[in-house]
Design an enzyme around this catalytic site. Structure first.
Site, PDB file in Angstrom:
ATOM      1  N   ASP A 199      63.473  82.379   8.956  1.00  0.00           N
ATOM      2  CA  ASP A 199      62.243  81.596   8.977  1.00  0.00           C
ATOM      3  C   ASP A 199      61.938  81.248   7.526  1.00  0.00           C
ATOM      4  OD1 ASP A 199      59.676  80.590   8.996  1.00  0.00           O
ATOM      5  OD2 ASP A 199      58.824  82.187  10.241  1.00  0.00           O
ATOM      6  N   SER A 231      64.802  62.117   3.674  1.00  0.00           N
ATOM      7  CA  SER A 231      64.513  60.998   4.568  1.00  0.00           C
ATOM      8  C   SER A 231      64.256  59.785   3.701  1.00  0.00           C
ATOM      9  CB  SER A 231      63.265  61.312   5.405  1.00  0.00           C
ATOM     10  OG  SER A 231      62.763  60.150   6.050  1.00  0.00           O
ATOM     11  N   TYR A 280      54.218  63.982   6.813  1.00  0.00           N
ATOM     12  CA  TYR A 280      55.662  64.207   6.718  1.00  0.00           C
ATOM     13  C   TYR A 280      56.207  63.527   5.465  1.00  0.00           C
ATOM     14  CZ  TYR A 280      60.647  63.733   7.864  1.00  0.00           C
ATOM     15  OH  TYR A 280      62.023  63.743   7.828  1.00  0.00           O
ATOM     16  N   LYS A 294      58.118  65.119   2.098  1.00  0.00           N
ATOM     17  CA  LYS A 294      59.451  64.705   1.654  1.00  0.00           C
ATOM     18  C   LYS A 294      59.417  64.130   0.239  1.00  0.00           C
ATOM     19  CE  LYS A 294      61.917  65.850   5.266  1.00  0.00           C
ATOM     20  NZ  LYS A 294      62.944  66.902   5.195  1.00  0.00           N
TER      21      LYS A 294
END
Length: 255
Positions: free
Chosen positions: A50, A125, A138, A142
């Site tokens: 984790d 991304s 998100y 990133k």
């Protein structure tokens, strides 16, 4: 062949990366929060990890043995306007997508530095270089990941550690469909959510991303940033050429 640790290997890109690298003869240590989901992977080791839990990271690093390459892939996304997204969700994404990646880097980097060789490969991304409405948290995580990775490239290059960022656009991994959405009934931002499909563009497969990751791992001098797919290359090139005095969107929104 290299000894490679893959985070977030239970599904999607991480699973495809583990399969691809194992198929190319690398020793793969596949990790996930639920290691039972790794049972069918053709890899050398399957470990619980984790990335948001320091104790879990420490234990996994101890169990994994010598690691030549880290594939930092564990991550998640959410759909919500910034006006109303729960801040706890933003914190969760940064803990997983950004700080989680750094936490694992801190686990593998000392040994890489001491032996004078290593690879850090981050699954980023196109949203590490541009933004899309309704996926702002998100994208922010990133962008932060890309800043950390580029800093690592500068700090660790002298020690023989090479850093790369993999930048796909939309990926047909099911992540978008699984994403939590925080959009109220009659939400004024709902049309933006409906427009996301067109804004994200055509998708690549997890296997496409895995192939790009494996090719990067096997290059002697890998690039810092690796766009995956024609759509990613096109939109990142457009972003680079766009003026900096206004927001950038590759596709116009009609809402």
């Amino acid at each position: 062949m290299s000894s490679v640790l893959v985070t977030g290997a239970s599904r999607g890109i991480g699973r495809a990366v583990a399969v691809e690298l194992a198929g190319r003869g690398h020793r793969v240590v596949a990790t996930a929060r639920r290691p039972e989901q790794l049972a069918d992977l053709p890899v050398d080791r399957r470990l619980r990890l984790d990335v948001t839990d320091q104790q879990s990271v420490d234990q996994a690093m101890s169990d994994a043995g010598d690691i030549d390459v880290l594939i930092s892939n564990a991550g998640d996304t959410v759909r919500a306007p910034l006006e109303s997204v729960p801040l706890a969700e933003v914190e969760r994404l940064f803990q997983l997508n950004t700080l989680g990646a750094l936490r694992v880097v801190q686990g593998v980097l000392p040994a890489m530095r001491e032996k004078g060789a290593g690879r850090l490969v981050f699954v980023s991304s196109i949203q590490g270089r541009l933004v899309l409405p309704m996926i702002g948290p998100y994208g922010a995580s990133k962008w932060a990941l890309e800043a950390l990775a580029e800093t690592l490239a500068i700090e660790t290059g002298h020690f023989g550690v090479k850093v790369s960022l993999i930048q796909p656009g939309a990926v047909s991994s099911g992540g978008a469909e699984r994403a939590k959405a925080y959009v109220k009934e009659k939400d004024p931002y709902a049309p933006l959510l409906d427009a996301l499909g067109a804004l994200r563009g055509e998708s690549v497969t997890p296997e496409d991303v895995a192939s790009a990751v494996a090719d990067t791992v096997e290059q002697n001098e890998p690039p810092l940033r690796v766009p995956v797919g024609a759509a990613a290359e096109r939109v990142l090139a457009a972003r680079k050429q766009a003026p900096e005095n206004e927001p950038f969107l590759a596709t116009e929104i009609n809402w």
